[in-house]
Design an enzyme around this catalytic site. Structure first.
Site, PDB file in Angstrom:
ATOM      1  N   ARG A  77       0.780  -1.255   0.000  1.00 20.40           N
ATOM      2  CA  ARG A  77       0.000   0.000   0.000  1.00 20.40           C
ATOM      3  C   ARG A  77       0.806   1.297   0.000  1.00 20.40           C
ATOM      4  NH1 ARG A  77      -3.704  -2.851  -1.923  1.00 20.40           N
ATOM      5  NH2 ARG A  77      -5.336  -3.668  -0.604  1.00 20.40           N
ATOM      6  N   ASN A 107      -0.146  -2.273  -7.472  1.00 19.31           N
ATOM      7  CA  ASN A 107      -1.353  -1.424  -7.492  1.00 19.31           C
ATOM      8  C   ASN A 107      -1.390  -0.402  -6.361  1.00 19.31           C
ATOM      9  OD1 ASN A 107      -1.826  -3.384  -5.519  1.00 19.31           O
ATOM     10  ND2 ASN A 107      -4.004  -3.592  -5.982  1.00 19.31           N
ATOM     11  N   ASP A 164      -1.906  -7.127 -11.171  1.00 21.29           N
ATOM     12  CA  ASP A 164      -2.765  -7.730 -10.153  1.00 21.29           C
ATOM     13  C   ASP A 164      -3.866  -6.786  -9.663  1.00 21.29           C
ATOM     14  OD1 ASP A 164      -3.616  -9.726  -8.298  1.00 21.29           O
ATOM     15  OD2 ASP A 164      -2.797  -8.431  -6.751  1.00 21.29           O
ATOM     16  N   ASP A 318      -1.835 -13.115  -0.635  1.00 19.16           N
ATOM     17  CA  ASP A 318      -2.581 -11.979  -1.193  1.00 19.16           C
ATOM     18  C   ASP A 318      -2.992 -11.018  -0.071  1.00 19.16           C
ATOM     19  OD1 ASP A 318      -3.781 -10.184  -2.867  1.00 19.16           O
ATOM     20  OD2 ASP A 318      -5.440 -11.481  -3.452  1.00 19.16           O
ATOM     21  N   HIS A 322      -6.966  -3.107   4.023  1.00 18.60           N
ATOM     22  CA  HIS A 322      -7.908  -2.008   3.777  1.00 18.60           C
ATOM     23  C   HIS A 322      -8.278  -1.424   5.129  1.00 18.60           C
ATOM     24  CE1 HIS A 322      -8.525  -2.624  -0.529  1.00 18.60           C
ATOM     25  NE2 HIS A 322      -8.556  -3.917  -0.301  1.00 18.60           N
ATOM     26  N   GLY A 337     -10.535  -7.515  -0.591  1.00 21.38           N
ATOM     27  CA  GLY A 337      -9.220  -7.837  -0.043  1.00 21.38           C
ATOM     28  C   GLY A 337      -9.266  -8.127   1.446  1.00 21.38           C
TER      29      GLY A 337
HETATM   30  O1  DOR Z   1      -9.142  -8.916  -3.200  1.00 19.60           O
HETATM   31  C1  DOR Z   1      -8.197  -8.386  -3.749  1.00 19.60           C
HETATM   32  N1  DOR Z   1      -7.615  -7.287  -3.251  1.00 19.60           N
HETATM   33  N2  DOR Z   1      -7.748  -8.909  -4.886  1.00 19.60           N
HETATM   34  C2  DOR Z   1      -6.824  -8.291  -5.626  1.00 19.60           C
HETATM   35  O2  DOR Z   1      -6.444  -8.823  -6.620  1.00 19.60           O
HETATM   36  C3  DOR Z   1      -6.317  -6.963  -5.238  1.00 19.60           C
HETATM   37  C4  DOR Z   1      -6.399  -6.793  -3.787  1.00 19.60           C
HETATM   38  C5  DOR Z   1      -6.181  -5.381  -3.317  1.00 19.60           C
HETATM   39  O3  DOR Z   1      -5.284  -4.701  -3.795  1.00 19.60           O
HETATM   40  O4  DOR Z   1      -6.892  -4.955  -2.404  1.00 19.60           O
HETATM   41 ZN    ZN Z   2      -5.119 -10.464  -7.576  1.00 20.08          ZN
END
Ligand code: DOR
Ligand code: ZN
Length: 437
Positions: A77, A107, A164, A318, A322, A337
């Site tokens: 993040r 991302n 991603d 993964d 958040h 996420g």
């Molecule tokens: O659930 C997800 N959150 N899947 C992803 O591919 C990205 C990720 C995120 O960046 O929060």
């Molecule tokens: Zn992903």
């Protein structure tokens, strides 16, 4: 005076190392951040260690000693959402979860699609509690329109490319991305969800989504994305890594491609290995919203089968932090996420090892040597001469997941309150203790 022949000795642990062997009792001697020797505990060795200063010895009696775990799918993040996680806090979470190396996804805001941002992340990670490897973007701003300067990204240290969170929808772009990646010797990591088929979906399309009146993302969206890119992988001869596999048909497609010699690898997350979409209707816990969505029991079982038979090479969290503000809303408005670094190992132990699907040796291989191989990362073994990245596991320790115990800045885990077995006892990074229980 302290004996300075060694800085640290891990005594009496049971070694599980894909390279060295399994279940051996051994002493590990560490000097200058490196594993100097791994030896059988003879009387002479025990005597030598007895003479050391106590501060130099970690007593690992009854514990498992494994190579530092490697998580090739993590969202840190930073830059952009430092309220949810920073590189520093994410690395602390990694250390608490037994991970000594993580690969961060691009991302962020701005996206990691240029050298400056790769450099920024690398600099911030320098004194943190885990090694951070950067995954650059396939396309500029993750828009799927124009390729990033992939050569530049690799030159400065990106270990792979991925969009991603998004699927490069245009097959021509993906083809070129694979070709450039091949040219520069890195794999493309793929988030497999056809964007058209998934549009508006907030959970798996199934009996459950109909029952709950929520728009679903169908499993076929993943199957189509995986099949297309397996075809492009075969065609280009590039290396393709499928991220967070979640459906029976995707597992079958990868299994078949591997049997045909296509250069494809795959990962599964603990949440797709443990949870099903039946969980969502219980409390509409927004921490269960994730992309790809958690699926049916049949899909979950197929992902486990794929993990067991080697179709799926590794386990990756993964980890997707958040903030509480962002997740405190209706299920369909919540961002997708969940965090995972600090619960992955215990979920693997409790739901895969204790249920008889994986041995400790298999599980550790899928969290060390295999991910290292896929991304050509150092580490993943306790070989003499390698950096002392080591995780010590209290394999029978029972504990309950508590939000206030997370090192991650975000607490968005659906596993809060779950009872687990198996806990990280200590994590060493380059011979330095970066986490202890
Ligand atoms: O659930 C997800 N959150 N899947 C992803 O591919 C990205 C990720 C995120 O960046 O929060
Ligand atoms: Zn992903």
């Amino acid at each position: 005076m302290a004996n300075k022949k060694y800085d640290l000795v891990i005594a009496d642990g049971r070694i599980i190392d894909p390279a060295l062997g399994f279940g051996k009792d051994a002493y590990i001697f560490i000097k200058d951040g490196l594993i100097q020797k791994v030896v059988t505990p003879t009387a002479a060795v025990k005597k030598e260690v007895k003479n050391l200063d106590r501060s130099q010895v970690i007593d690992a009696t009854g514990k498992l000693v494994v190579p530092g775990l490697i998580d090739i799918h993590v969202h840190l993040r930073e830059p952009g959402r430092e309220d949810a996680e920073t590189i520093e806090s994410g690395c602390q979470a990694a250390a608490a979860g037994g991970f000594t190396s993580v690969c961060c996804m691009p991302n962020t805001t701005p996206r990691i699609d240029n050298q400056e941002t790769v450099k920024f992340v690398q600099d911030r990670a320098k004194d943190c509690d885990a090694r951070v490897y950067v995954v650059g973007a396939v396309t500029k701003n993750l828009e799927g329109k124009e390729l990033s300067e992939i050569g530049d990204l690799v030159k400065i240290g990106a270990v792979a490319i991925s969009d991603d969170g998004k699927y490069p929808q245009n097959p021509e772009i993906m083809r070129r991305g694979l070709e450039y990646a091949k040219m520069f010797g890195i794999p493309v990591m793929q988030h497999a969800e056809d964007q058209y088929l998934c549009a508006g979906g907030v959970m798996n399309e199934s009996f459950q989504s109909t029952r709950l009146g929520l728009k679903g993302a169908p499993a076929v969206a993943e199957e189509i994305a995986v099949l297309r890119d397996i075809a492009l992988c075969r065609f280009t001869g590039a290396r393709l890594h499928i991220q967070h596999v979640s459906t029976r048909q995707a597992v079958a497609a990868i299994r078949k491609a591997k049997a045909e010699g296509v250069n494809v690898t795959a990962e599964a997350t603990p949440h797709h290995l443990v949870l099903t979409d039946e969980e969502i209707g219980k409390e509409f816990n927004t921490n269960l919203r994730v992309n790809p969505p958690i699926r049916t029991t049949d899909d979950r079982d197929a992902v486990i089968e794929g993990l067991v038979d080697g179709t799926i090479d590794c386990i990756a969290s993964d980890h997707a932090p958040h903030s509480e503000e962002d997740k405190d809303c209706e299920f369909d408005l919540a961002p997708a996420g969940m965090i995972g670094l600090e619960t992955t190992l215990a979920l693997v132990k409790t739901y895969l090892i204790d249920k008889g699907y994986l041995s400790w040796a298999d599980a550790i291989r899928k969290m060390t040597a295999n991910p290292a191989r896929i991304l050509s990362l150092p580490g993943g073994s306790l070989a003499e001469g390698s950096p002392a990245d080591i995780t010590i596991i209290d394999q029978d320790k029972k504990w309950t997941v508590k939000a206030d115990k997370f090192r991650s800045k975000s607490k968005n885990s659906p596993f809060i309150g779950w009872k687990m077995k198996g806990q990280v006892y200590k994590t060493l990074l380059g011979g330095r203790v970066v986490f202890e229980q």
